[in-house]
Design a protein around this motif. Structure first.
Motif, PDB file in Angstrom:
ATOM      1  N   ASN A  25     -25.165 -40.835  80.831  1.00  0.00           N
ATOM      2  CA  ASN A  25     -24.437 -41.220  79.628  1.00  0.00           C
ATOM      3  C   ASN A  25     -24.692 -42.700  79.372  1.00  0.00           C
ATOM      4  OD1 ASN A  25     -22.715 -40.736  77.431  1.00  0.00           O
ATOM      5  ND2 ASN A  25     -20.856 -41.160  78.594  1.00  0.00           N
ATOM      6  N   TYR A 145     -35.655 -38.088  71.904  1.00  0.00           N
ATOM      7  CA  TYR A 145     -34.745 -37.482  72.875  1.00  0.00           C
ATOM      8  C   TYR A 145     -34.686 -38.360  74.130  1.00  0.00           C
ATOM      9  CZ  TYR A 145     -32.448 -34.168  75.926  1.00  0.00           C
ATOM     10  OH  TYR A 145     -31.553 -33.561  76.781  1.00  0.00           O
ATOM     11  N   LEU A 146     -33.469 -38.602  74.587  1.00  0.00           N
ATOM     12  CA  LEU A 146     -33.250 -39.347  75.824  1.00  0.00           C
ATOM     13  C   LEU A 146     -32.065 -38.740  76.540  1.00  0.00           C
ATOM     14  CD1 LEU A 146     -33.801 -41.805  77.712  1.00  0.00           C
ATOM     15  CD2 LEU A 146     -32.161 -43.090  76.301  1.00  0.00           C
ATOM     16  N   TRP A 147     -32.289 -38.214  77.731  1.00  0.00           N
ATOM     17  CA  TRP A 147     -31.214 -37.636  78.524  1.00  0.00           C
ATOM     18  C   TRP A 147     -30.135 -38.699  78.770  1.00  0.00           C
ATOM     19  CZ3 TRP A 147     -29.846 -32.896  80.127  1.00  0.00           C
ATOM     20  CH2 TRP A 147     -28.894 -32.796  81.150  1.00  0.00           C
ATOM     21  N   ARG A 150     -27.063 -41.979  73.558  1.00  0.00           N
ATOM     22  CA  ARG A 150     -26.070 -41.831  72.490  1.00  0.00           C
ATOM     23  C   ARG A 150     -26.386 -42.717  71.294  1.00  0.00           C
ATOM     24  NH1 ARG A 150     -20.734 -43.666  74.695  1.00  0.00           N
ATOM     25  NH2 ARG A 150     -19.884 -42.757  72.784  1.00  0.00           N
ATOM     26  N   ASP A 156     -29.462 -37.536  73.375  1.00  0.00           N
ATOM     27  CA  ASP A 156     -29.622 -36.143  73.793  1.00  0.00           C
ATOM     28  C   ASP A 156     -28.839 -35.234  72.848  1.00  0.00           C
ATOM     29  OD1 ASP A 156     -26.945 -36.187  74.688  1.00  0.00           O
ATOM     30  OD2 ASP A 156     -27.509 -36.501  76.776  1.00  0.00           O
ATOM     31  N   CYS A 157     -28.905 -33.922  73.077  1.00  0.00           N
ATOM     32  CA  CYS A 157     -28.378 -32.983  72.084  1.00  0.00           C
ATOM     33  C   CYS A 157     -26.877 -33.127  71.888  1.00  0.00           C
ATOM     34  CB  CYS A 157     -28.756 -31.545  72.449  1.00  0.00           C
ATOM     35  SG  CYS A 157     -27.983 -30.903  73.961  1.00  0.00           S
ATOM     36  N   SER A 158     -26.124 -33.233  72.973  1.00  0.00           N
ATOM     37  CA  SER A 158     -24.669 -33.333  72.845  1.00  0.00           C
ATOM     38  C   SER A 158     -24.239 -34.748  72.490  1.00  0.00           C
ATOM     39  CB  SER A 158     -23.988 -32.866  74.130  1.00  0.00           C
ATOM     40  OG  SER A 158     -24.464 -33.594  75.257  1.00  0.00           O
ATOM     41  N   ASP A 175     -20.501 -33.349  76.907  1.00  0.00           N
ATOM     42  CA  ASP A 175     -21.577 -32.400  77.209  1.00  0.00           C
ATOM     43  C   ASP A 175     -21.468 -31.141  76.354  1.00  0.00           C
ATOM     44  OD1 ASP A 175     -22.602 -34.118  79.108  1.00  0.00           O
ATOM     45  OD2 ASP A 175     -21.605 -33.117  80.791  1.00  0.00           O
ATOM     46  N   HIS A 209     -27.397 -26.473  75.303  1.00  0.00           N
ATOM     47  CA  HIS A 209     -27.921 -27.097  74.088  1.00  0.00           C
ATOM     48  C   HIS A 209     -26.944 -26.874  72.946  1.00  0.00           C
ATOM     49  CE1 HIS A 209     -31.122 -29.003  71.826  1.00  0.00           C
ATOM     50  NE2 HIS A 209     -31.052 -28.066  70.899  1.00  0.00           N
ATOM     51  N   ALA A 222     -31.283 -32.299  68.673  1.00  0.00           N
ATOM     52  CA  ALA A 222     -32.141 -33.199  69.450  1.00  0.00           C
ATOM     53  C   ALA A 222     -32.907 -32.388  70.483  1.00  0.00           C
ATOM     54  CB  ALA A 222     -31.306 -34.277  70.129  1.00  0.00           C
ATOM     55  N   SER A 223     -34.198 -32.249  70.256  1.00  0.00           N
ATOM     56  CA  SER A 223     -35.081 -31.551  71.183  1.00  0.00           C
ATOM     57  C   SER A 223     -36.463 -32.188  71.056  1.00  0.00           C
ATOM     58  CB  SER A 223     -35.148 -30.056  70.851  1.00  0.00           C
ATOM     59  OG  SER A 223     -36.005 -29.370  71.732  1.00  0.00           O
TER      60      SER A 223
END
Length: 255
Positions: A25, A145-147, A150, A156-158, A175, A209, A222-223
């Motif tokens: 995060n 995309y970045l794990w 924010r 990331d997707c969430s 998440d 996702h 986000a993918s």
């Protein structure tokens, strides 16, 4: 219990206390947190706005009192609306990314413990319609995309869905699996409206996702990057590779 706030642009939050640990995060400028555990170089923190926990570098936090923390989290700070704004004091300047809270904003002034900044940029603090949420979502288009990310510079997707809803005045958990426990279940895509959320699971049935439903059976998510793809009852269909990439699990109406 100790408390802190972030007065840096972006601080990585890690799964374990170490620079090589996975980033799960990010803590944004103006966000407050409780400090749950202290190690010589690391703090385990719980963010005030969504209760997410992780480790941050102890040098990257500013301590505040419990009274200041309670006042901070109850103040209803506006958010930075531009992809990037600027908070400047006599001795410091910080880039402020979209969706960052602006502490005690008043006539372009921000107040932190022992410091005050002038903020240059647009702000938002009203609840938005679903149509306006879609406009916000398009502001993140092509963000890589970045794990754990924010921000428009990596997300990331969430993180994407959480920040879009946050800018719209609504609170989502961090998440995808946590967000999927919020809101009202819809039975079919046809029941959904643009701005509702679609969740997708993996082979083990775990939700991994999430994306925001658009008109005409499209989804923004986000993918690889924040992108548009087709959505049907099977999941996300990516035309470039002529196949489904994510399996639909549930559709949720959040408001």
């Amino acid at each position: 219990m100790q408390y802190g706030v972030c007065n840096l642009s972006i601080v990585p939050m890690r799964r374990e206390p170490g620079d090589a640990s996975e980033m799960v995060n990010q803590v944004l400028f103006g966000e407050a947190f409780k400090i749950l555990e202290i190690q010589p170089k690391w703090h385990l923190v719980r963010l005030a706005h969504d209760k997410y926990e992780g480790w941050i570098d102890a040098k990257q936090s500013t301590l505040i009192t419990e009274d200041a923390y309670l006042k901070w989290v109850n103040a209803g700070h506006p958010l930075s609306q531009d992809a990037i704004g600027l908070a400047q004091s006599e001795t410091e300047a910080h880039n402020v990314v979209m969706g960052s809270p602006l502490p005690y904003y008043n006539q372009k002034k921000l107040s932190f413990p022992h410091s005050e900044y002038t903020f240059y940029g647009e702000i938002t603090q009203s609840k938005k319609s679903k149509a306006e949420l879609i406009d916000i979502a398009y502001g993140y288009m092509d963000a890589p995309y970045l794990w754990g990310g924010r921000t428009p510079f990596g997300i990331d997707c969430s993180g994407f869905t959480q920040m879009v809803y946050r800018l719209g005045g609504y609170s989502l958990n961090r998440d995808a699996s946590q967000q999927a426990k919020q809101g009202e279940v819809l039975s079919f895509i046809e029941e959904s409206e643009p701005g509702d959320l679609a969740f997708f699971d993996n082979a083990e049935g775990k939700i991994t996702h999430v994306g925001i439903i658009l008109e005409n059976h499209y989804i923004i998510h986000a993918s690889g990057k924040v992108r548009l793809d087709r959505l049907d009852q099977s999941g996300i269909y990516q035309s470039e590779i002529d196949q489904h990439t994510h399996k639909l699990r549930v559709i949720k109406k959040m408001f």
